[in-house]
Design an enzyme around this catalytic site. Structure first.
Site, mmCIF file in Angstrom:
data_model
loop_
_atom_site.group_PDB
_atom_site.id
_atom_site.type_symbol
_atom_site.label_atom_id
_atom_site.label_comp_id
_atom_site.label_asym_id
_atom_site.label_seq_id
_atom_site.Cartn_x
_atom_site.Cartn_y
_atom_site.Cartn_z
ATOM 1 N N GLN A 128 0.850 -1.111 -0.056
ATOM 2 C CA GLN A 128 -0.175 0.030 0.072
ATOM 3 C C GLN A 128 0.979 1.149 0.035
ATOM 4 O O GLN A 128 1.798 1.228 0.728
ATOM 5 C CB GLN A 128 -1.010 -0.066 1.041
ATOM 6 N N HIS B 295 -6.616 7.907 7.557
ATOM 7 C CA HIS B 295 -6.043 6.954 6.856
ATOM 8 C C HIS B 295 -6.262 7.113 5.351
ATOM 9 O O HIS B 295 -7.268 7.795 4.938
ATOM 10 C CB HIS B 295 -6.638 5.380 7.015
#
Length: 661
Positions: free
Chosen positions: A401, A534
């Site tokens: 990620q 996030h």
RNA sequence: GCCGACUUGGCGCAAUUGGUAGCGCACCGCUCUUGUAAAGCGGGGGUUACGGGUUCGAGUCCCGUAGUCGGCUCCA
């Protein structure tokens, strides 16, 4: 009797129906006072009526729904044991679920399609019959699934059910020209008036299992998918679109272009990137790093595994353990009796990076002066995805990620979200995606799974919405779609052939700061809890790689292309001439080579075009004499007699400006 | 995880009713070498995904396992 037709007053005789209003055969149904009705609907005084055309969205759905009925009729004619599930229209087509003793095979689909074509020719009318619950139960006594639906009515079936609605029940009969009823089904309608309207613009596309009413605890039915269009041409165009999607499939291109593979020896959903894929990936990452650095992110690193207590604190082990790889059990020692001599430790592969970044935040006391604190990492995570959901690079078990966690004060939230969203969109555009919309996922009222107090949710959701709206992009609400720990915005991107992909998510978190007891000292000297954001921009590098591959159909723009330039001498004598040019290009960072293999020039052009090399440079006697080259592009376009300096400029500019050619 | 289909050299495909694996591309070698998508000749390469079974004989039939594909469910 007076009605309103398309906004204008209109006189009709008593007992008139939709058939009397429209000569245009493409009108297949009515919109009466906002409700869809069959053309056979008997008009009432004062009705406000519009026609629904077969090529409108509503009309296509009706056509597809009617085609689904035709399929069901064919199935029950050919397989008398088949019990009916549901059969709604969907995007581009329809499906119908059946309970059959034996699953359908591809040969069955051919037979069914043939039978459907025959039924189209039979000119069956679709006739609506209003029935009471009892009548419906009587007529459908042999259809257990339909009986279940009658029992449930729409309240529990959910909006959009095509079988039962809030009001009374209705049955649609497929009636032969001689008046006999060939088949019937519980259905809300409306339908096209006659099977002839379905024509030949349909096809059965695939068969698959599906759980009854979408619940994996229920029995699996056999689902037949089909597509249906007003004309054969429209159907062909649709099938062509499917083929185009197949040609772009990143799994296929990944093998063809030697970008990546999934060796069985490693395991499902675990990719290796080959040198050419590695170039693309590295360039993607490098550019992302550069932009993050410019935007004030700090780079952190964290390990791939951790002791279990970290994921106990974060809550992952309670909530998501089934999505995590099982524990590695370390250090336990047993004595001869099997009793624990030394307590062991469980280690887990990480499914998320956030707890690690939180520990970095917690490594010392933090001042408000440090906020917003933006931590970025290309973090490799591992998720134990169920075997059936794995899909190329877009759904894997090991991925990286481009993950960031932002720690902000409540006052900073809005401005930080705004800049994050702009940053995300701006960066996606640089990679060549530029058609976006946003989705705002919010809490479902009254659902206890959502943590954090309502006031924070309300204000945070309002802030997200404000930020999303300020972007000027289309905003689609997604009620109930939030994570349990906070609302989110996700960026959806449309690719070159109009498919949408969920890309970035920007997610607020009220949960982890609590669980980890995060604090900063504010200007008032008091300790306060930061809010966490996030944010993954690509989602995962692997997935984004796959999306870009499909978006470009492998024709990566020069800045991303593994090989940017190939020199092709018209004859070997001119290879040195191209080598000199190539050396200069390489000195400027260009990836390329001169193809000196003994293939013929035409063959080289073919090979490197199929390999999607953006710039082919050809040179022969004429060019060597005039100090020029000839450009050949992937499209087949050629530009001759380009001077060497100009040629270098064309290539270097396209790369540095990240332009497609 | 569930249902179904599929798995033959690196890739794409062939192989009558079970009779003992073949083609194209790619690869290697040689010959040829002048203008925008395949030059010619020759060569090497497969225990037919893996493990069992049926059979005189299995790529072909049966069972199991793995993987892939299409859906379902899931996607923090």
């Amino acid at each position: 009797m007076e009605i309103e037709l398309a906004g204008k007053t209109h006189q009709v005789s008593e007992g008139a129906t939709g058939f009397d209003l429209f000569e245009d055969r493409s009108v297949i149904a009515l919109l009466v006072n906002g409700e869809q009705k069959d053309l056979a609907y008997a008009l009432q005084q004062g009705d406000s009526v519009e026609g629904i055309s077969i090529d409108s969205d509503a009309g296509l759905s009706i056509l597809r729904h009617s085609t689904a009925h035709l399929l069901a009729q064919a199935v029950q004619e050919l397989f008398d044991e088949a019990k009916l599930g549901i059969g709604p229209p969907i995007q581009d087509g329809f499906y119908y679920d059946f309970d059959v003793p034996e699953p359908f095979n591809p040969e069955d689909l051919k037979r069914l399609e043939k039978r459907m074509k025959e039924l189209v020719g039979k000119s069956q009318k679709f006739v609506r019959v209003e029935v009471s619950d009892d009548e419906a139960k009587k007529r459908l006594a042999h259809e257990p699934y339909k009986l279940e639906l009658i029992g449930l009515k729409s309240a529990d079936v959910g909006e959009g059910s095509v079988e039962v609605g809030a009001g009374g029940l209705s049955i649609y009969e497929n009636v032969n020209p001689d008046g006999s009823v060939a088949w019937f089904d519980l259905c809300r309608g409306p339908h096209v008036p006659n099977s002839r309207m379905i024509g030949k613009g349909f096809a059965l596309t695939r068969v698959a299992a599906a759980y009854w009413r979408g619940n994996e605890n229920n029995k699996q039915l056999q689902r037949i998918y089909g597509t249906a269009w007003p004309t054969v041409e429209a159907k062909e165009a649709y099938l062509e679109r499917l083929q185009e999607a197949q040609r772009r499939d990143h799994r296929k291109l990944g093998a063809e272009l030697d970008l990546f593979s999934f060796p069985d020896e490693i395991g499902s959903g675990l990719a290796v990137f080959h040198p050419k894929g590695g170039v693309i990936r590295r360039v993607m990452e490098d550019y992302s790093r550069q932009r993050h650095e410019e935007a004030g992110y700090e780079f952190v690193y964290s390990p791939h595994i951790t002791k279990s207590n970290l994921f106990e604190t974060s809550g992952h082990l309670q909530w998501y353990s089934e999505g995590m790889f099982p524990a590695l059990k370390l250090d336990a020692e047993l004595d001869a009796d099997g009793k624990v001599k030394k307590q062991g430790q469980d280690y887990y592969l990480k499914p998320m990076n956030c707890p690690f970044h939180i520990l970095i935040f917690k490594s010392r006391s933090r001042s408000y002066r440090e906020l917003p604190l933006r931590m970025f990492e290309f973090g490799s995570v591992y998720r134990y995805e169920k075997s059936g959901v794995l899909h190329g690079l877009t759904r894997v078990r090991g991925m990286t990620q481009d993950d960031a966690h932002l720690f902000v004060t409540p006052e900073q939230l809005e401005s930080e979200l705004t800049s994050v969203l702009n940053f995300v969109l701006d960066l996606l555009r640089d990679y060549g995606l530029d058609d976006f919309y946003l989705e705002l996922s919010t809490k479902e009222e009254g659902n206890p799974k959502f943590v954090g107090d309502d006031a924070i949710w309300t204000s945070a959701t309002a802030t997200l919405e404000k930020v999303a709206k300020a972007s000027g992009l289309e905003l689609v609400p997604d009620p109930g779609g939030a994570a349990f720990y906070g609302p989110k915005i996700s960026v959806q991107a449309r690719d070159a052939i109009g498919r949408t992909w969920q890309m970035s998510t920007i997610q607020l978190d009220f949960n982890l700061p609590d669980r980890f007891d995060l604090e900063y000292v504010a200007s008032d000297g008091e300790r306060h809890r930061p809010i966490m954001i996030h944010r993954a921009l690509f989602g995962s590098i692997e997935r984004f790689f796959g999306v870009l591959t499909e978006h470009y159909a492998g024709h990566f723009p020069p800045w991303l292309a593994p090989v940017q330039v190939v020199g092709i001498p018209v004859a070997d004598d001119f290879a040195e001439y191209l080598e000199d040019l190539m050396a200069e290009l390489k000195a400027s960072g260009v990836r390329g080579f001169v193809d000196r293999s003994d293939s013929r020039m035409q063959k080289k052009i073919r090979d490197h075009t199929l390999d999607r090399v953006p710039f082919l440079l050809l040179a022969g006697e004429r060019d060597a004499g005039a100090k020029t080259v000839s450009f050949r592009y992937r499209s087949g376009e050629q530009v001759n007699d380009v001077g060497l300096e100009e040629a270098k400029k064309i290539i270097l500019d396209a790369i540095s400006e990240r332009r497609q050619v």
